[in-house]
Scaffold this motif. Structure first.
Motif, PDB file in Angstrom:
ATOM      1  N   LEU A   4      30.815 -69.270 -13.274  1.00  0.00           N
ATOM      2  CA  LEU A   4      31.091 -68.184 -12.331  1.00  0.00           C
ATOM      3  C   LEU A   4      30.238 -68.272 -11.064  1.00  0.00           C
ATOM      4  CD1 LEU A   4      31.314 -65.319 -14.973  1.00  0.00           C
ATOM      5  CD2 LEU A   4      33.211 -66.374 -13.729  1.00  0.00           C
ATOM      6  N   LYS A   7      31.599 -68.073  -7.288  1.00  0.00           N
ATOM      7  CA  LYS A   7      32.954 -67.486  -7.238  1.00  0.00           C
ATOM      8  C   LYS A   7      32.920 -66.185  -6.429  1.00  0.00           C
ATOM      9  CE  LYS A   7      34.993 -70.109 -10.479  1.00  0.00           C
ATOM     10  NZ  LYS A   7      35.909 -71.166 -10.104  1.00  0.00           N
ATOM     11  N   VAL A   9      34.257 -62.517  -6.270  1.00  0.00           N
ATOM     12  CA  VAL A   9      34.812 -61.537  -7.212  1.00  0.00           C
ATOM     13  C   VAL A   9      35.028 -60.207  -6.504  1.00  0.00           C
ATOM     14  CG1 VAL A   9      34.477 -60.374  -9.436  1.00  0.00           C
ATOM     15  CG2 VAL A   9      33.517 -62.658  -9.088  1.00  0.00           C
ATOM     16  N   ILE A  11      35.836 -56.370  -7.102  1.00  0.00           N
ATOM     17  CA  ILE A  11      35.861 -55.348  -8.164  1.00  0.00           C
ATOM     18  C   ILE A  11      36.248 -54.017  -7.537  1.00  0.00           C
ATOM     19  CG2 ILE A  11      34.505 -54.150  -9.934  1.00  0.00           C
ATOM     20  CD1 ILE A  11      32.515 -56.594  -9.733  1.00  0.00           C
ATOM     21  N   CYS A  22      30.110 -54.335 -14.051  1.00  0.00           N
ATOM     22  CA  CYS A  22      30.705 -55.670 -13.833  1.00  0.00           C
ATOM     23  C   CYS A  22      30.001 -56.359 -12.663  1.00  0.00           C
ATOM     24  CB  CYS A  22      32.200 -55.560 -13.516  1.00  0.00           C
ATOM     25  SG  CYS A  22      33.222 -55.195 -14.951  1.00  0.00           S
ATOM     26  N   TYR A  26      28.314 -60.028 -13.005  1.00  0.00           N
ATOM     27  CA  TYR A  26      28.729 -61.176 -12.178  1.00  0.00           C
ATOM     28  C   TYR A  26      27.564 -61.667 -11.304  1.00  0.00           C
ATOM     29  CZ  TYR A  26      33.660 -61.219 -13.470  1.00  0.00           C
ATOM     30  OH  TYR A  26      34.845 -61.354 -14.161  1.00  0.00           O
ATOM     31  N   SER A  31      27.797 -65.039  -8.968  1.00  0.00           N
ATOM     32  CA  SER A  31      29.056 -64.830  -8.218  1.00  0.00           C
ATOM     33  C   SER A  31      28.752 -63.997  -6.980  1.00  0.00           C
ATOM     34  CB  SER A  31      30.073 -64.068  -9.065  1.00  0.00           C
ATOM     35  OG  SER A  31      30.270 -64.688 -10.304  1.00  0.00           O
ATOM     36  N   LEU A  33      30.105 -61.001  -4.368  1.00  0.00           N
ATOM     37  CA  LEU A  33      30.816 -59.774  -4.740  1.00  0.00           C
ATOM     38  C   LEU A  33      31.426 -59.018  -3.577  1.00  0.00           C
ATOM     39  CD1 LEU A  33      27.949 -58.465  -7.039  1.00  0.00           C
ATOM     40  CD2 LEU A  33      30.055 -59.564  -7.809  1.00  0.00           C
ATOM     41  N   ASP A  87      38.385 -65.343  -5.963  1.00  0.00           N
ATOM     42  CA  ASP A  87      38.672 -66.101  -7.182  1.00  0.00           C
ATOM     43  C   ASP A  87      39.029 -65.181  -8.341  1.00  0.00           C
ATOM     44  OD1 ASP A  87      37.841 -68.929  -6.455  1.00  0.00           O
ATOM     45  OD2 ASP A  87      36.016 -67.843  -5.916  1.00  0.00           O
ATOM     46  N   ILE A  88      38.344 -64.041  -8.392  1.00  0.00           N
ATOM     47  CA  ILE A  88      38.547 -63.135  -9.531  1.00  0.00           C
ATOM     48  C   ILE A  88      38.744 -61.717  -8.998  1.00  0.00           C
ATOM     49  CG2 ILE A  88      37.491 -62.134 -11.617  1.00  0.00           C
ATOM     50  CD1 ILE A  88      35.853 -64.792 -11.823  1.00  0.00           C
ATOM     51  N   VAL A  90      39.012 -57.889 -10.306  1.00  0.00           N
ATOM     52  CA  VAL A  90      38.871 -56.963 -11.433  1.00  0.00           C
ATOM     53  C   VAL A  90      39.469 -55.628 -11.002  1.00  0.00           C
ATOM     54  CG1 VAL A  90      37.304 -55.881 -13.094  1.00  0.00           C
ATOM     55  CG2 VAL A  90      36.747 -58.147 -12.169  1.00  0.00           C
ATOM     56  N   THR A 230      36.515 -64.218 -18.171  1.00  0.00           N
ATOM     57  CA  THR A 230      36.788 -64.950 -16.919  1.00  0.00           C
ATOM     58  C   THR A 230      35.920 -66.204 -16.770  1.00  0.00           C
ATOM     59  OG1 THR A 230      35.305 -63.413 -15.760  1.00  0.00           O
ATOM     60  CG2 THR A 230      37.660 -62.982 -15.598  1.00  0.00           C
TER      61      THR A 230
END
Ligand code: NDP
Length: 249
Positions: A4, A7, A9, A11, A22, A26, A31, A33, A87-88, A90, A230
């Motif tokens: 991770l 990455k 992310v 949220i 979270c 992360y 990661s 954010l 990438d991610i 949530v 993830t």
């Protein structure tokens, strides 16, 4: 090194509870954010904490009401360059309003829950997914609930919204089956957060009664699950995870 690390992310609902937890998990994995919610002051304060605790993690605080489709699309389009390649995602923003029999539930409560838990999740996904498809990578995590597969009295609308989230998650997973994009449903049982009190209109005593005889989950318990789901190798897709407190039936 964590899979991770580095990455990006996004949220939603990162200003408290599960979303905030979270963000912390992360950050521990390195990661970067994008923290989204309506209460920007909370996100700014989180950002300052992260600057001290995780100096290598880049954080963007994004004021966002997921119910407003145009604002959601504009916000994603206008992200600073270093945060654009999400990438991610949530999809965590959500709420419950009241604990009422179906017969008396207000139209405002129905609209707010559907607008936030269902339509808001769709808008954010629609805004983020094209980029993931273009880059041929990504993961979308939908925070549903055990209310997404079970139903209980006086929770008809909330349960309906979370059933919708579970259904949309499954459909999207099928739609993206030929891509490397994972679609994941996380279905928590009772988690003690601000949500616990909000659902009783701020009545802390009623909220505490719900947890009599059991130890509720913490936001961190769910955040660790999200991070696990993830961070699997590319050929592994976690479809769904149900997480209960040990003594919740
Ligand atoms: P919290 O009340 O602590 O957090 C909810 C988050 O959603 C807040 O950050 C809030 O931020 C955000 N939010 C609400 N409405 C909007 C909106 N219109 N636009 C953007 N953000 C919004 O509750 P939880 O952490 O417990 O809840 C997180 C998710 O987990 C929800 O989807 C909930 O349904 C789900 N869940 C919770 C369980 C529990 O027992 N707590 C159990 C199962 C699932 P802000 O107000 O700043 O916008």
């Amino acid at each position: 090194m964590s899979r991770l690390a580095g990455k990006i992310v996004l949220i939603t609902g990162a200003s408290s509870g599960i979303g905030q937890a979270c963000a912390v998990e992360y950050a521990k994995h390195g990661s970067h954010l994008i923290l989204a919610a309506r209460r920007l002051e909370r996100l700014d304060s989180l950002k300052s904490t992260f600057a001290k605790d995780y100096p290598s993690v880049k954080v963007h605080a994004l004021k966002l009401d997921v119910r407003n489709k145009d604002l959601v699309f504009d916000a994603i389009k206008s992200l600073p360059k270093e945060f654009k390649d999400i990438d991610i995602l949530v999809n965590n923003a959500g709420l419950v309003i009241g604990v009422d029999p179906l017969e008396t539930v207000s139209e405002e409560a129905i609209n707010t829950m559907f607008d936030t838990n269902v339509k808001g999740l769709v808008y954010v996904t629609q805004a983020v997914l094209p980029g993931m498809k273009e880059r041929q990578r990504g993961a979308i995590v939908n925070i549903s609930s055990i209310a997404g597969t079970e139903a209980y009295p006086n929770g008809s609308i909330y349960c309906a919204t979370k059933h919708a989230v579970c259904a949309m998650t499954k459909s999207l997973r099928h739609e993206l089956v030929a891509t490397p994009i994972n679609v994941i449903s996380i279905e928590p049982g009772m988690v003690e957060t601000e949500f616990s009190v909000i659902r009783f209109g701020g009545d802390k005593e009623k909220a505490d009664n719900v947890y009599k005889g059991l130890e509720p989950l913490t936001g961190q318990d769910i955040a660790e699950t999200v991070v696990f789901a993830t961070s699997r190798p590319p050929h592994v897709q976690i479809a769904s995870m149900v997480v209960f407190p040990t003594n919740q039936s």
